[in-house]
Design a protein around this motif. Structure first.
Motif, PDB file in Angstrom:
ATOM      1  N   UNK A   1      72.740 -62.413   0.589  1.00  0.00           N
ATOM      2  CA  UNK A   1      73.622 -63.571   0.529  1.00  0.00           C
ATOM      3  C   UNK A   1      72.923 -64.779   1.140  1.00  0.00           C
ATOM      4  N   UNK A   2      72.930 -65.891   0.409  1.00  0.00           N
ATOM      5  CA  UNK A   2      72.392 -67.152   0.927  1.00  0.00           C
ATOM      6  C   UNK A   2      73.559 -68.128   1.006  1.00  0.00           C
TER       7      UNK A   2
ATOM      8  N   UNK B   1      67.504 -72.817   4.556  1.00  0.00           N
ATOM      9  CA  UNK B   1      66.736 -71.774   5.228  1.00  0.00           C
ATOM     10  C   UNK B   1      65.255 -71.965   4.954  1.00  0.00           C
ATOM     11  N   UNK B   2      64.478 -71.896   6.023  1.00  0.00           N
ATOM     12  CA  UNK B   2      63.031 -71.967   5.903  1.00  0.00           C
ATOM     13  C   UNK B   2      62.471 -70.551   6.070  1.00  0.00           C
ATOM     14  N   UNK B   3      61.651 -70.113   5.116  1.00  0.00           N
ATOM     15  CA  UNK B   3      60.991 -68.815   5.211  1.00  0.00           C
ATOM     16  C   UNK B   3      59.498 -69.081   5.357  1.00  0.00           C
ATOM     17  N   UNK B   4      58.922 -68.589   6.433  1.00  0.00           N
ATOM     18  CA  UNK B   4      57.520 -68.902   6.683  1.00  0.00           C
ATOM     19  C   UNK B   4      56.756 -67.622   6.993  1.00  0.00           C
ATOM     20  N   UNK B   5      55.557 -67.519   6.398  1.00  0.00           N
ATOM     21  CA  UNK B   5      54.711 -66.344   6.605  1.00  0.00           C
ATOM     22  C   UNK B   5      53.434 -66.791   7.307  1.00  0.00           C
TER      23      UNK B   5
ATOM     24  N   UNK C   1      73.701 -68.412   7.148  1.00  0.00           N
ATOM     25  CA  UNK C   1      72.814 -68.947   6.118  1.00  0.00           C
ATOM     26  C   UNK C   1      72.150 -67.810   5.345  1.00  0.00           C
ATOM     27  N   UNK C   2      71.781 -66.763   6.082  1.00  0.00           N
ATOM     28  CA  UNK C   2      71.170 -65.591   5.425  1.00  0.00           C
ATOM     29  C   UNK C   2      71.889 -64.333   5.893  1.00  0.00           C
ATOM     30  N   UNK C   3      72.249 -63.513   4.933  1.00  0.00           N
ATOM     31  CA  UNK C   3      72.868 -62.230   5.269  1.00  0.00           C
ATOM     32  C   UNK C   3      72.259 -61.158   4.363  1.00  0.00           C
TER      33      UNK C   3
END
Ligand code: ADP
Ligand code: ADP
Length: 224
Positions: free
Chosen positions: A66-67, A165-169, A3-5
């Motif tokens: 890459x997504x 993809x979930x991006x959480x801070x 999913x993420x590269x």
């Protein structure tokens, strides 16, 4: 199926000037489908820089992003915005909900921006609110909700468009420890049910330990 590269990311601020700082130095990361990774970093290590680059809000000096297998590092702004809306969900330490809109509307609006019709968007918003234990809170404005409820609405909003993809801070960083654990547990349940991948920055090592892997950002790279 990744999913993420992220490949060989370099990012430097103030290059060639006083205050030059090299934040990412050949950073690599691959997150396969369904994997939840914790990101642990001391303040100033470059956590925000990394999340902004992975979230297509900033670009590296060199390296590839890459997504879902698509190289977006050199894509047009239009394409990157489209991918950001469709494939990525963001949660922050503070909820950033729109104060004049209800919980439901806050989850409906990003779907409308993504081209979903109002009826379908409302149905999806109600389903997410139910799953996060907020069925009775749909018509409340953020100011009428507790901190834990506000963060759950923010999570529902991040999940509204069915991201890859979930991006959480620090998603529970402003909650007390008990609430933090409950809210994080609910987020994890939804993430696991949907097979979502996630990169979650946290200072809470108990929460980090519940994820599939723990990545430490140091010296501009990630250490497992
Ligand atoms: P973190 O989120 O881990 O605290 P950041 O990614 O915000 O780290 O910042 C990493 C380093 O880069 C810090 O030393 C910060 O001061 C510096 N930095 C961040 N953004 C900028 C910028 N736009 N210009 C100059 N320096 C920056
Ligand atoms: P819209 O135009 O629909 O408001 P954007 O294209 O501006 O959407 O943003 C898409 C996603 O990226 C949204 O989920 C938004 O929260 C997030 N986003 C946009 N800008 C920023 C930013 N500067 N920092 C963090 N997240 C952002």
């Amino acid at each position: 199926n990744d999913v993420l590269h992220l490949e060989m990311l370099e990012k430097c601020y103030n290059r060639g000037q006083p205050g030059e700082i090299s934040v990412l130095q050949g950073l690599n990361l691959t997150i396969p489908r369904g994997q939840v990774a914790a990101l642990v970093a001391p303040s100033g290590a470059g956590k925000s820089t990394l999340l902004h680059i992975a979230g297509l809000l900033d670009t590296p000096d060199s390296g590839r992003v890459l997504i879902g297998g698509e190289d977006l590092s050199a894509a047009s702004d239009k394409r990157r915005t489209e991918a950001r809306r469709r494939d990525l969900g963001f949660v922050y330490q503070f909820h950033h909900l729109l104060p004049e809109f209800s919980a439901l509307e806050n989850i409906v609006l990003p779907q409308l921006a993504n081209g979903v019709g109002r009826r379908a968007a409302e149905a999806r918003a109600r389903e997410l609110l139910e799953r996060l234990g907020l069925g009775a809170r749909a018509r409340h404005r953020p100011s009428a909700l507790s901190g834990g409820e506000q963060q759950r609405v923010a999570m529902a909003r991040a999940l509204a468009n069915g991201p890859k993809l979930l991006l959480a801070d620090e998603p529970t960083g402003n909650l007390d420890p008990g609430t933090s654990e409950v809210v994080f547990g609910m987020l994890m349940e939804v993430v696991r049910e949907t097979g979502l991948s996630a990169l979650i920055a946290t200072h809470n090592l108990d929460l980090a330990g519940k994820m599939d892997r723990v990545l430490r950002l140091a010296g501009g790279r990630l250490v497992e």
